[in-house]
Design an enzyme around this catalytic site. Structure first.
Site, PDB file in Angstrom:
ATOM      1  N   GLU A  37       6.352  10.158   8.374  1.00  0.00           N
ATOM      2  CA  GLU A  37       6.708   8.982   7.912  1.00  0.00           C
ATOM      3  C   GLU A  37       6.011   8.299   8.605  1.00  0.00           C
ATOM      4  OE1 GLU A  37       9.114   8.324   6.146  1.00  0.00           O
ATOM      5  OE2 GLU A  37       9.883   9.602   5.305  1.00  0.00           O
ATOM      6  N   GLN A  42       1.530   2.494   5.348  1.00  0.00           N
ATOM      7  CA  GLN A  42       0.291   2.221   4.204  1.00  0.00           C
ATOM      8  C   GLN A  42      -0.464   3.206   4.444  1.00  0.00           C
ATOM      9  OE1 GLN A  42      -0.078  -1.168   4.601  1.00  0.00           O
ATOM     10  NE2 GLN A  42       1.937  -1.707   5.913  1.00  0.00           N
ATOM     11  N   THR A  43      -0.307   4.097   3.769  1.00  0.00           N
ATOM     12  CA  THR A  43      -0.754   5.838   3.174  1.00  0.00           C
ATOM     13  C   THR A  43      -0.015   6.668   2.355  1.00  0.00           C
ATOM     14  OG1 THR A  43      -1.675   6.159   5.680  1.00  0.00           O
ATOM     15  CG2 THR A  43      -2.634   7.455   4.369  1.00  0.00           C
ATOM     16  N   TYR A 120      13.000   1.300  10.405  1.00  0.00           N
ATOM     17  CA  TYR A 120      12.918   2.622   9.358  1.00  0.00           C
ATOM     18  C   TYR A 120      12.851   4.230   9.709  1.00  0.00           C
ATOM     19  CZ  TYR A 120      11.316   5.271   5.581  1.00  0.00           C
ATOM     20  OH  TYR A 120      11.211   6.279   4.394  1.00  0.00           O
ATOM     21  N   ASP A 138      12.096   0.656   2.714  1.00  0.00           N
ATOM     22  CA  ASP A 138      11.009   0.884   3.295  1.00  0.00           C
ATOM     23  C   ASP A 138      10.720   0.437   1.382  1.00  0.00           C
ATOM     24  OD1 ASP A 138      11.312   2.738   0.417  1.00  0.00           O
ATOM     25  OD2 ASP A 138       9.444   4.551   1.438  1.00  0.00           O
TER      26      ASP A 138
END
Length: 355
Positions: A37, A42-43, A120, A138
């Site tokens: 996670e 961002q990936t 999250y 998310d």
């Protein structure tokens, strides 16, 4: 049957049929969910998979991660960007070993006590690894639920996020909440994308945005901050099989990473005279014209950096010390973690016969 129960059942059935075969879903554990996670922030999934597999070979347990050196952790993360994620993983692993006997807490409430684990991630670990009935919302989930329930508030502000969270909570009305949460995430990743594939969606008959033909306008988002362009004259000194580099110790995106020296300029013109004057003042001597390499461009957070590499291959064996920098053998350069575009420059130098 309530609307929420119907949506939950549809999501579960769809998820079990269409879920991707991802490595962190095998040998399921809190540690594996946690690392995956954090890496996925961002990936893209395709980028994360080889990093995750390498990470688990190198740091198979929380204890192994906690006992690793910072350099090894950063090097294992090299290329993923947002390096604070790696530092936070390392710090949190040490905290888990110190305060939880090396065992990952199983509830969202306890996970939130660990520095670096936010709502999250805590929800994802508790739900996916330990079956707790908690949400993990998310960007994918916000996009799905904003369309499903026609939420016209911005999903980037607290008001809109609270509305989404409330809808997510209502969907956890089954005996397999983890499947519902993962189903929402998977649906957002595979179907309910920026340009949605509504004909593939198991929730199309329930989707309010689709009924009102507003899927192109939902979700509502705030405007992204403007990208700031940076222009840097990079100076690479190579002498006696060594190269001059620097490690960033200040807090920021480059913390704990190595980079070549550079001079910030205000535009994209290669002003060698400015760089030569700077180096003359720093070194106390004039330098000959440098070898110019192709510019390198890379982005991070809200910046786009343009690097203009200048290379000097100096004669002699007397390595002049320069405060704040370090002469490192070229043979050791490959093992050091570099930031963004400087990593590309490192590869370029190591691939040339001259180096």
């Amino acid at each position: 049957m309530t609307e929420e129960k119907k949506c939950s059942d549809l999501l579960k059935a769809w998820f079990y049929k269409h879920r991707r075969d991802l490595p962190w879903r095998k040998n399921l554990s809190g540690y594996r969910v946690w690392v995956s996670e954090v890496m996925l922030q961002q990936t893209q999934v395709s980028v994360v998979i080889p990093y995750f597999e390498h990470w688990m070979r190198q740091f198979p347990t929380i204890k192994a991660l906690a006992e690793a050196s910072r350099d090894d952790v950063i090097r294992a993360w090299e290329g993923l960007g947002y390096y604070s994620r790696a530092r936070n993983l390392h710090d949190a692993a040490q905290e888990i070993c110190s305060h939880f006997n090396g065992v990952m807490p199983q509830t969202k409430q306890d996970l939130l006590k660990i520095k670096g684990i936010g709502p999250y991630t805590a929800g994802a670990i508790a739900a996916f690894a330990f079956g707790e009935k908690v949400i993990a919302v998310d960007g994918n989930v916000r996009r799905v639920l904003s369309r499903l329930y026609m939420v016209e508030d911005s999903i980037d502000v607290p008001k809109g996020q609270k509305i989404i969270d409330a809808y997510a909570e209502k969907l956890l009305c089954c005996d397999e909440p983890a499947a519902v949460v993962e189903g929402l995430i998977e649906l957002g990743a595979l179907v309910c994308q920026k340009a949605p594939k509504c004909w593939l969606c198991p929730l199309q008959k329930e989707c309010k945005a689709l009924k009102q033909e507003k899927t192109d306008r939902i979700p509502v988002r705030q405007k992204k901050p403007q990208v700031t362009r940076l222009h840097r004259l990079v100076w690479v000194m190579i002498q006696a099989g060594h190269v001059l580099i620097r490690r960033e110790h200040q807090n920021g995106v480059m913390q704990d990473l190595w980079h070549f020296p550079f001079l910030e300029v205000t535009n994209d013109k290669r002003s060698i005279s400015i760089l030569l004057e700077h180096l003359k003042e720093l070194l106390g001597k004039s330098l000959p014209p440098p070898e110019l390499l192709d510019p390198i461009k890379h982005g991070f957070t809200r910046f786009q950096a343009h690097l203009y590499p200048h290379v000097w291959r100096l004669q002699g064996t007397d390595l002049q010390p320069i405060e704040g920098f370090k002469w490192v053998p070229l043979s050791e350069l490959i093992d050091l973690p570099f930031c963004g575009g400087h990593r590309d420059l490192k590869k370029c130098l190591l691939s040339t016969k001259k180096a």
